[in-house]
Scaffold this motif. Structure first.
Motif, PDB file in Angstrom:
ATOM      1  N   ARG A   5      64.323  40.061  50.800  1.00  0.00           N
ATOM      2  CA  ARG A   5      64.511  39.812  49.373  1.00  0.00           C
ATOM      3  C   ARG A   5      64.945  38.368  49.154  1.00  0.00           C
ATOM      4  O   ARG A   5      65.791  37.847  49.878  1.00  0.00           O
ATOM      5  N   LEU A   6      64.353  37.763  48.118  1.00  0.00           N
ATOM      6  CA  LEU A   6      64.667  36.393  47.742  1.00  0.00           C
ATOM      7  C   LEU A   6      65.450  36.443  46.440  1.00  0.00           C
ATOM      8  O   LEU A   6      65.009  37.057  45.463  1.00  0.00           O
ATOM      9  N   TYR A   7      66.635  35.790  46.421  1.00  0.00           N
ATOM     10  CA  TYR A   7      67.507  35.836  45.249  1.00  0.00           C
ATOM     11  C   TYR A   7      67.517  34.487  44.554  1.00  0.00           C
ATOM     12  O   TYR A   7      67.611  33.440  45.204  1.00  0.00           O
TER      13      TYR A   7
ATOM     14  N   VAL B 209      55.508  32.881  40.864  1.00  0.00           N
ATOM     15  CA  VAL B 209      56.086  33.814  39.900  1.00  0.00           C
ATOM     16  C   VAL B 209      57.002  33.058  38.952  1.00  0.00           C
ATOM     17  O   VAL B 209      57.593  32.041  39.328  1.00  0.00           O
ATOM     18  N   GLU B 210      57.106  33.560  37.727  1.00  0.00           N
ATOM     19  CA  GLU B 210      58.000  32.980  36.732  1.00  0.00           C
ATOM     20  C   GLU B 210      59.247  33.852  36.613  1.00  0.00           C
ATOM     21  O   GLU B 210      59.144  35.065  36.404  1.00  0.00           O
ATOM     22  N   LEU B 211      60.424  33.242  36.732  1.00  0.00           N
ATOM     23  CA  LEU B 211      61.673  33.943  36.499  1.00  0.00           C
ATOM     24  C   LEU B 211      61.862  34.180  35.004  1.00  0.00           C
ATOM     25  O   LEU B 211      61.182  33.558  34.183  1.00  0.00           O
ATOM     26  N   PRO B 212      62.789  35.053  34.624  1.00  0.00           N
ATOM     27  CA  PRO B 212      63.010  35.293  33.189  1.00  0.00           C
ATOM     28  C   PRO B 212      63.510  34.069  32.431  1.00  0.00           C
ATOM     29  O   PRO B 212      63.409  34.028  31.201  1.00  0.00           O
ATOM     30  N   ALA B 213      64.065  33.075  33.132  1.00  0.00           N
ATOM     31  CA  ALA B 213      64.611  31.888  32.467  1.00  0.00           C
ATOM     32  C   ALA B 213      64.658  30.743  33.466  1.00  0.00           C
ATOM     33  O   ALA B 213      64.278  30.890  34.634  1.00  0.00           O
ATOM     34  N   ASP B 214      65.125  29.578  33.017  1.00  0.00           N
ATOM     35  CA  ASP B 214      65.188  28.387  33.867  1.00  0.00           C
ATOM     36  C   ASP B 214      66.075  28.622  35.087  1.00  0.00           C
ATOM     37  O   ASP B 214      67.153  29.234  34.993  1.00  0.00           O
TER      38      ASP B 214
ATOM     39  N   GLY C 170      61.827  26.568  44.500  1.00  0.00           N
ATOM     40  CA  GLY C 170      62.147  26.869  43.116  1.00  0.00           C
ATOM     41  C   GLY C 170      62.156  25.608  42.275  1.00  0.00           C
ATOM     42  O   GLY C 170      62.649  24.562  42.714  1.00  0.00           O
ATOM     43  N   ALA C 171      61.608  25.687  41.057  1.00  0.00           N
ATOM     44  CA  ALA C 171      61.587  24.558  40.131  1.00  0.00           C
ATOM     45  C   ALA C 171      62.500  24.843  38.944  1.00  0.00           C
ATOM     46  O   ALA C 171      62.765  26.002  38.608  1.00  0.00           O
ATOM     47  N   ASP C 172      62.967  23.788  38.299  1.00  0.00           N
ATOM     48  CA  ASP C 172      63.909  23.923  37.189  1.00  0.00           C
ATOM     49  C   ASP C 172      63.381  24.782  36.049  1.00  0.00           C
ATOM     50  O   ASP C 172      64.170  25.400  35.320  1.00  0.00           O
ATOM     51  N   ASP C 173      62.074  24.830  35.864  1.00  0.00           N
ATOM     52  CA  ASP C 173      61.516  25.594  34.756  1.00  0.00           C
ATOM     53  C   ASP C 173      61.441  27.093  35.042  1.00  0.00           C
ATOM     54  O   ASP C 173      60.895  27.856  34.239  1.00  0.00           O
TER      55      ASP C 173
ATOM     56  N   GLY D 289      70.727  35.314  34.234  1.00  0.00           N
ATOM     57  CA  GLY D 289      71.170  36.300  35.215  1.00  0.00           C
ATOM     58  C   GLY D 289      70.712  35.993  36.624  1.00  0.00           C
ATOM     59  O   GLY D 289      70.458  34.835  36.987  1.00  0.00           O
ATOM     60  N   LEU D 290      70.585  37.042  37.413  1.00  0.00           N
ATOM     61  CA  LEU D 290      70.192  36.951  38.820  1.00  0.00           C
ATOM     62  C   LEU D 290      69.010  37.878  39.056  1.00  0.00           C
ATOM     63  O   LEU D 290      69.045  39.045  38.656  1.00  0.00           O
ATOM     64  N   SER D 291      67.969  37.347  39.702  1.00  0.00           N
ATOM     65  CA  SER D 291      66.779  38.149  39.997  1.00  0.00           C
ATOM     66  C   SER D 291      66.559  38.238  41.500  1.00  0.00           C
ATOM     67  O   SER D 291      66.842  37.288  42.245  1.00  0.00           O
ATOM     68  N   ALA D 292      66.050  39.392  41.937  1.00  0.00           N
ATOM     69  CA  ALA D 292      65.648  39.588  43.330  1.00  0.00           C
ATOM     70  C   ALA D 292      64.136  39.734  43.370  1.00  0.00           C
ATOM     71  O   ALA D 292      63.554  40.528  42.612  1.00  0.00           O
TER      72      ALA D 292
END
Length: 395
Positions: free
Chosen positions: A127-129, A111-116, A91-94, A135-138
């Motif tokens: 599942r990867l959390y 994949v891009e998370l909804p936020a940093d 995982g990267a900070d961005d 928030g929290l994404s799975a």
């Protein structure tokens, strides 16, 4: 080599490898220079993986420290990665999460998370959390597909913990919660199976920057309970027996009922906690680091100080500076590092130091554990392997 495939070794954030032979003393095996201070390393078979605050993720030979490959990134990758036999998740900070081939470093998906990104990664049951600023994404570990996102009012910090109520190693708790459960909590408790009040489904537990702990059903993201803390959650919850332990930056450690979120006890200090608790449920002992330079030692039943002095109780083991790494227990030795660069080995039975190593700079994060080896990062952009003699022929 024993696998230590994610932050603190497993999805519970336990920090335990009690089946290994602990170090009575350690020596330096190798040191490698990286680009930037490293985060917490992980290891699988014969390879150590670690990211840094300046980007890049390194794959190193566990025995020699020789570089096998480097995955270059433009932003920090010091969030603890996760490794399996088939993939390395970085995982990267961005907010970018990448799955790599652990043997070659080649990208399999991104994949891009909804936020940093704000938390370390946690893997359980496919599942990867990942916690982020909203928030929290799975994610589906196989493909990277976003399964769900649970939105929160502030960033999800530290490391999410995941546990299945049927599989958690539990010793029956004594006493009763400090807070009175409401009717909903009582109904949920009555529906749980057996006298140990187990829950059946897998749950994910996480903390936020605004001082909240919450539990979600892992498959659906349905919220099961929330509980307030005294301040920002430091490095995520720890699940042990039937409780969730969490420490915050305001200096409060809570033990919560994992089924209902009700409070069993609080332990408060002057200052703030800097690590998540490491819990030895069978020994009824908890280790947790703080800004006051102590590795605090409490019992797991009512949260009292565990150690006794000549005239009064001692709050724990005094180190040389604020604690920087979550305590990890190898065999009967608790290993913990601080901002001065000191790494201590503490006997878990009497909580007395048995060895000390002085690194050139502050211990940057939690070490990774293997049979006869400890991998420790420091703020001078180095990763060091400490080793000790072991009877394990497969070391």
């Amino acid at each position: 080599m024993t696998d230590w495939n994610q932050q603190q070794g497993d999805p519970h954030n336990s920090g335990l490898q009690r089946d290994l032979e602990g170090p009575s003393r350690v020596t330096e095996a190798w040191t490698v220079d990286l680009v930037g201070p490293p985060g917490s390393p992980v290891c699988d078979r014969d390879t150590v993986y670690v990211g840094t605050t300046r980007g890049n993720c390194y794959a190193l030979d566990a025995e020699t420290g020789r570089r096998r490959w480097v995955f270059e990134t433009p932003t920090a990758t010091d969030a603890t990665p996760v490794v399996t036999r088939d993939r390395l998740y970085v995982g990267a900070d961005d907010g970018t999460v990448v799955a790599l081939d652990p043997a070659t470093g080649e990208v399999e998906w991104e994949v891009e998370l909804p936020a940093d990104l704000e938390s370390d990664l946690t893997l359980s049951d496919g599942r990867l959390y990942a916690g982020h600023t909203t928030g929290l994404s799975a994610l589906e570990a196989e493909t990277g597909a976003v399964l769900w996102t649970h939105e929160t009012d502030s960033a999800v910090t530290g490391t999410p913990a995941v546990a299945d109520g049927r599989d958690v190693d539990r010793s029956r708790s004594t006493g009763s919660p400090l807070s009175e459960p409401d009717e909903t909590a009582l109904l949920e408790t009555d529906q749980l199976s057996g006298p140990d009040r187990r829950w059946a489904e897998e749950r994910v537990f996480a903390g936020t920057a605004d001082g909240t702990v919450f539990a979600l059903e892992a498959e659906t993201s349905d919220q099961l309970w929330t509980a307030p803390t005294g301040g920002a959650v430091t490095t995520g919850p720890t699940v042990a027996a039937d409780r969730v332990y969490v420490a915050d930056r305001a200096g409060t450690m809570l033990a919560l009922d994992a089924a209902t979120g009700q409070t069993w006890f609080t332990y408060e200090i002057q200052g703030g906690f800097t690590t998540s608790p490491t819990v030895l449920a069978a020994a009824e002992t908890t280790f947790v680091g703080a800004t006051d330079g102590y590795c605090h030692v409490t019992d797991t039943t009512v949260g009292r100080r565990k150690l006794r002095g000549w005239l009064f109780s001692r709050k724990g083991v005094e180190l040389d500076g604020p604690v920087r790494s979550a305590p990890v227990v190898v065999g009967d030795v608790c290993c913990v590092g601080d901002a001065s660069g000191s790494l201590y080995g503490i006997d878990v039975d009497d909580a007395e130091p048995i060895w000390h190593v002085a690194l050139a700079d502050a211990v940057s994060d939690t070490p990774a554990v293997a049979s006869g080896r400890l991998f420790v990062g420091s703020d001078d952009d180095r990763l060091t392997c400490l080793e000790w003699e072991t009877a394990d022929p497969n070391r």
